[in-house]
Motif scaffolding. Structure first.
Motif, PDB file in Angstrom:
ATOM      1  N   LEU A 113       0.839  -1.199   0.000  1.00  0.00           N
ATOM      2  CA  LEU A 113       0.000   0.000   0.000  1.00  0.00           C
ATOM      3  C   LEU A 113       0.878   1.255   0.000  1.00  0.00           C
ATOM      4  CD1 LEU A 113      -3.034   0.153  -0.035  1.00  0.00           C
ATOM      5  CD2 LEU A 113      -3.028   0.428   2.430  1.00  0.00           C
ATOM      6  N   LYS A 114       1.950   1.196   0.780  1.00  0.00           N
ATOM      7  CA  LYS A 114       2.879   2.334   0.844  1.00  0.00           C
ATOM      8  C   LYS A 114       3.514   2.564  -0.542  1.00  0.00           C
ATOM      9  CE  LYS A 114       7.117   3.922   3.096  1.00  0.00           C
ATOM     10  NZ  LYS A 114       8.237   3.568   3.967  1.00  0.00           N
ATOM     11  N   LEU A 115       3.987   1.485  -1.157  1.00  0.00           N
ATOM     12  CA  LEU A 115       4.643   1.626  -2.461  1.00  0.00           C
ATOM     13  C   LEU A 115       3.666   2.170  -3.506  1.00  0.00           C
ATOM     14  CD1 LEU A 115       6.823  -1.622  -2.836  1.00  0.00           C
ATOM     15  CD2 LEU A 115       7.453   0.562  -1.839  1.00  0.00           C
ATOM     16  N   ILE A 116       2.461   1.600  -3.529  1.00  0.00           N
ATOM     17  CA  ILE A 116       1.474   2.016  -4.540  1.00  0.00           C
ATOM     18  C   ILE A 116       1.071   3.476  -4.317  1.00  0.00           C
ATOM     19  CG2 ILE A 116      -0.885   1.604  -5.370  1.00  0.00           C
ATOM     20  CD1 ILE A 116      -0.349  -1.402  -4.709  1.00  0.00           C
ATOM     21  N   THR A 117       0.925   3.858  -3.036  1.00  0.00           N
ATOM     22  CA  THR A 117       0.586   5.252  -2.715  1.00  0.00           C
ATOM     23  C   THR A 117       1.683   6.173  -3.220  1.00  0.00           C
ATOM     24  OG1 THR A 117      -0.627   4.535  -0.762  1.00  0.00           O
ATOM     25  CG2 THR A 117       0.034   6.843  -0.816  1.00  0.00           C
ATOM     26  N   MET A 118       2.928   5.813  -2.948  1.00  0.00           N
ATOM     27  CA  MET A 118       4.068   6.640  -3.369  1.00  0.00           C
ATOM     28  C   MET A 118       4.112   6.765  -4.890  1.00  0.00           C
ATOM     29  SD  MET A 118       5.813   7.833  -0.938  1.00  0.00           S
ATOM     30  CE  MET A 118       6.124   7.697   0.789  1.00  0.00           C
ATOM     31  N   ILE A 119       3.909   5.663  -5.582  1.00  0.00           N
ATOM     32  CA  ILE A 119       3.974   5.696  -7.055  1.00  0.00           C
ATOM     33  C   ILE A 119       2.824   6.547  -7.613  1.00  0.00           C
ATOM     34  CG2 ILE A 119       3.769   4.269  -9.155  1.00  0.00           C
ATOM     35  CD1 ILE A 119       5.327   2.066  -7.602  1.00  0.00           C
ATOM     36  N   GLY A 120       1.650   6.411  -7.007  1.00  0.00           N
ATOM     37  CA  GLY A 120       0.483   7.194  -7.438  1.00  0.00           C
ATOM     38  C   GLY A 120       0.737   8.694  -7.298  1.00  0.00           C
ATOM     39  N   TRP A 121       1.271   9.102  -6.151  1.00  0.00           N
ATOM     40  CA  TRP A 121       1.507  10.535  -5.923  1.00  0.00           C
ATOM     41  C   TRP A 121       2.699  11.027  -6.753  1.00  0.00           C
ATOM     42  CZ3 TRP A 121      -1.671  13.996  -3.623  1.00  0.00           C
ATOM     43  CH2 TRP A 121      -2.774  13.457  -2.955  1.00  0.00           C
ATOM     44  N   GLY A 122       3.634  10.153  -6.992  1.00  0.00           N
ATOM     45  CA  GLY A 122       4.747  10.499  -7.889  1.00  0.00           C
ATOM     46  C   GLY A 122       4.231  10.762  -9.291  1.00  0.00           C
ATOM     47  N   THR A 123       3.184  10.020  -9.685  1.00  0.00           N
ATOM     48  CA  THR A 123       2.573  10.228 -11.001  1.00  0.00           C
ATOM     49  C   THR A 123       1.865  11.579 -11.049  1.00  0.00           C
ATOM     50  OG1 THR A 123       2.240   7.847 -11.084  1.00  0.00           O
ATOM     51  CG2 THR A 123       1.093   9.142 -12.747  1.00  0.00           C
TER      52      THR A 123
ATOM     53  N   SER B 194       6.805   6.754   5.756  1.00  0.00           N
ATOM     54  CA  SER B 194       5.569   6.081   6.194  1.00  0.00           C
ATOM     55  C   SER B 194       4.487   7.086   6.578  1.00  0.00           C
ATOM     56  CB  SER B 194       5.864   5.165   7.379  1.00  0.00           C
ATOM     57  OG  SER B 194       6.756   4.167   6.978  1.00  0.00           O
ATOM     58  N   VAL B 195       4.904   8.162   7.268  1.00  0.00           N
ATOM     59  CA  VAL B 195       3.928   9.184   7.686  1.00  0.00           C
ATOM     60  C   VAL B 195       3.332   9.877   6.454  1.00  0.00           C
ATOM     61  CG1 VAL B 195       3.671  11.404   8.882  1.00  0.00           C
ATOM     62  CG2 VAL B 195       4.980   9.562   9.956  1.00  0.00           C
ATOM     63  N   VAL B 196       4.213  10.256   5.508  1.00  0.00           N
ATOM     64  CA  VAL B 196       3.729  10.923   4.282  1.00  0.00           C
ATOM     65  C   VAL B 196       2.799   9.980   3.517  1.00  0.00           C
ATOM     66  CG1 VAL B 196       4.434  11.842   2.022  1.00  0.00           C
ATOM     67  CG2 VAL B 196       5.690  12.510   4.075  1.00  0.00           C
ATOM     68  N   ALA B 197       3.208   8.714   3.379  1.00  0.00           N
ATOM     69  CA  ALA B 197       2.387   7.751   2.637  1.00  0.00           C
ATOM     70  C   ALA B 197       1.015   7.583   3.298  1.00  0.00           C
ATOM     71  CB  ALA B 197       3.093   6.394   2.551  1.00  0.00           C
ATOM     72  N   ALA B 198       1.013   7.453   4.638  1.00  0.00           N
ATOM     73  CA  ALA B 198      -0.263   7.265   5.343  1.00  0.00           C
ATOM     74  C   ALA B 198      -1.153   8.503   5.190  1.00  0.00           C
ATOM     75  CB  ALA B 198       0.008   6.983   6.821  1.00  0.00           C
TER      76      ALA B 198
ATOM     77  N   PHE C 295      -2.376   8.766   1.580  1.00  0.00           N
ATOM     78  CA  PHE C 295      -3.361   7.701   1.322  1.00  0.00           C
ATOM     79  C   PHE C 295      -4.711   8.100   1.918  1.00  0.00           C
ATOM     80  CE2 PHE C 295      -5.562   3.780   2.530  1.00  0.00           C
ATOM     81  CZ  PHE C 295      -5.647   3.176   1.285  1.00  0.00           C
ATOM     82  N   SER C 296      -4.666   8.637   3.144  1.00  0.00           N
ATOM     83  CA  SER C 296      -5.915   9.056   3.800  1.00  0.00           C
ATOM     84  C   SER C 296      -6.590  10.172   3.010  1.00  0.00           C
ATOM     85  CB  SER C 296      -5.637   9.564   5.221  1.00  0.00           C
ATOM     86  OG  SER C 296      -4.871   8.624   5.910  1.00  0.00           O
ATOM     87  N   VAL C 297      -5.786  11.143   2.576  1.00  0.00           N
ATOM     88  CA  VAL C 297      -6.355  12.261   1.797  1.00  0.00           C
ATOM     89  C   VAL C 297      -7.016  11.720   0.542  1.00  0.00           C
ATOM     90  CG1 VAL C 297      -5.774  14.297   0.416  1.00  0.00           C
ATOM     91  CG2 VAL C 297      -4.748  14.010   2.665  1.00  0.00           C
ATOM     92  N   ARG C 298      -6.320  10.803  -0.135  1.00  0.00           N
ATOM     93  CA  ARG C 298      -6.873  10.239  -1.372  1.00  0.00           C
ATOM     94  C   ARG C 298      -8.184   9.510  -1.106  1.00  0.00           C
ATOM     95  NH1 ARG C 298      -3.427   7.556  -5.956  1.00  0.00           N
ATOM     96  NH2 ARG C 298      -3.099   9.751  -6.240  1.00  0.00           N
TER      97      ARG C 298
END
Lengths: 319, 42
Positions: free
Chosen positions: A214-224, B8-12, B15-18
Motif C-alpha cells: 500500500l505504501k509503495l502504490i501510494t508513493m507511485i500514485g503521488w509520484g505520477t 511512512s507518515v507521508v504515505a499514510a 493515502f488518507s487524503v486520497r
C-alpha cells in the motif's frame, strides 16, 4: 545456511524441484538468447533518426520522466544482485542473475541516451527515491520480490509501452520495445517464484506485506501526480497508461494463482475490493486528458498536484 | 531511519487524503455529477 548446499547435487532433490522451477531456469536461457548489444542498438537508432531533435519543452519532460527510469534501472540492477544472492533454488538464482545482466544494460543505455539528449537531468523526486531506497534497504526477500518484480517492474513496463505508443521521440520510442521485452521476463521471476516465498506467510506477515505494498502504490500514485504535466507535454494519456498498468498487475496475479493453485493473500491486488477502489481512484484522479472534466474533478486533480509537491518537499528534506 | 519514518507518515497521510477525496467524489457523482469516463462511454 551452510555452504556448499550439497542437496543441489542430490538426484531426488533435482527431480523434485526441476519441474517446479523449470520455467524460472528458462527465463535465464531466454535472457541469454535475447540479450541485445546496447551500444550498437543506440548507435543504430541515433544514425537512423539523425540524432535527437526535439523542442525544449519535450526535452525537459523526457529528462523529468526518464531520470526516474535511469535511477530505477540502477536500483533494479542492485536489487537483482541482492536476489541472486538471497535466492537458493538454482533456477530462481539463474533468473535473477540474468535480470542483473539486463538491468546493467538498461542503465548504461539510458545513461548514454540522456547524455545524448542533453540539458539538465533533474534529481530523483521524493516519492521514487523513497520507494527505491525502501527496496534497496530491506533484507526481506518477500519485500524485494513483491516490490521490485511485481510493482516497480509493471510500472516501468507501463511507461515503456506508453512512450513507445505516443512516439514521444523517435530514438527513445524505438528503444522502448527492447526494454519492454526484458522487463516482461523480470515480472515473470516474481510471478513464478513469489507463491513459493509467500506460502509460509502468517496473518501478521500478510498484513505487514499488504501495508508495505500500500505504501509503495501510494508513493507511485503521488509520484505520477507530480509528473502529470510532463506526461501531458509528452502526449502520454496517463488514464490509458494506468488502465494498461492495472491490466498488467491483474495478469501477473492471475499467472501467480495458476502457477501455485492457491490465492496468495499477501498480494494486495488479489482483493476484489482493492480492485474496485483502485479502478474508481484511477477514474477520479487520473482522468483522460482528452475527455471533458466536470469542475469538481478539475479541482480535485489540481489539489492533488499541489499536495504532491508538498509531499515531495517533505520526503526530499527527510532523505 | 528518519527517511523511513517520514516516508511512512507521508504515505499514510496522502493515502488518507486520497481516500477522503475518493469518498467525496463518489458522493458528488451520486448527487448528480457525471464523471468524465461515463460521459465518454456514452
Amino acid at each position: 545456511m551452510s555452504f556448499p548446499p550439497y542437496r543441489l547435487l542430490d538426484r531426488d532433490h533435482i527431480a523434485k524441484t526441476q519441474a517446479k522451477f523449470e520455467r524460472l531456469e528458462r527465463l535465464y536461457h531466454v535472457g541469454q538468447q535475447k540479450a541485445w548489444d546496447g551500444k550498437q542498438v543506440l548507435a543504430d537508432l541515433l544514425k537512423k533518426h539523425g540524432g535527437i531533435r526535439i523542442p525544449d519543452a519535450k526535452r525537459i519532460a523526457i529528462g523529468e520522466v526518464f531520470s526516474v527510469i535511469l535511477w530505477g534501472e540502477l536500483a533494479a540492477w542492485s536489487i537483482a544482485c541482492d536476489l541472486a544472492l538471497m535466492l537458493e533454488e538454482p533456477g530462481a538464482k539463474m533468473a535473477a542473475t540474468s535480470q542483473a545482466h539486463d538491468e546493467a544494460r538498461h542503465f548504461y543505455v539510458m545513461r548514454d541516451y540522456l547524455l545524448e539528449l542533453g540539458g539538465k537531468i533533474p534529481p530523483l523526486d521524493g516519492y521514487t527515491a523513497t520507494v527505491l531506497n525502501d527496496l534497496l534497504d530491506t533484507r526481506r526477500l518477500s519485500d524485494k520480490l513483491l516490490g521490485m518484480q511485481l510493482i516497480v517492474e509493471t510500472t516501468a513496463l507501463t511507461l515503456f509501452r506508453a512512450v513507445a505508443q505516443a512516439r514521444v521521440e523517435p530514438v527513445l520510442s524505438d528503444l522502448m520495445p527492447y526494454y519492454e521485452r526484458d522487463e516482461a521476463r523480470h515480472v515473470g521471476l516474481g510471478v513464478l517464484y513469489l507463491p513459493t516465498v509467500l506460502k509460509g506467510a502468517d496473518r501478521l506477515e500478510t498484513a505487514r506485506l499488504r501495508l508495505f505494498q500500500l505504501k509503495l502504490i501510494t508513493m507511485i500514485g503521488w509520484g505520477t501526480h507530480l509528473k502529470q504535466r510532463y506526461f501531458k507535454d509528452l502526449g502520454i494519456d496517463h488514464a490509458e497508461a494506468m488502465r494498461y498498468g492495472n491490466r498488467m498487475v491483474q495478469e501477473a496475479f492471475e499467472g501467480m494463482r495458476s502457477s501455485e493453485g492457491g490465492q496468495p493473500r499477501a498480494v494486495l491486488a488479489s482483493s476484489a475490493m482493492m480492485q474496485r477502489i483502485n479502478e474508481k481512484a484511477m477514474e477520479v484522479f487520473f482522468p483522460s486528458q482528452e475527455a471533458p472534466q466536470p469542475a469538481w474533478q478539475r479541482a480535485v486533480v489540481g489539489f492533488c498536484g499541489q499536495l504532491a509537491r508538498v509531499g515531495d518537499v517533505a520526503l526530499r528534506m527527510a532523505a | 531511519m528518519r527517511r523511513q519514518i517520514v516516508g511512512s507518515v507521508v504515505a499514510a497521510s496522502l493515502f488518507s487524503v486520497r481516500m477522503m477525496l475518493l469518498a467525496a467524489a463518489v458522493v458528488i457523482e451520486r448527487l448528480g455529477g457525471q464523471p468524465a469516463q461515463k460521459e465518454r462511454a456514452k
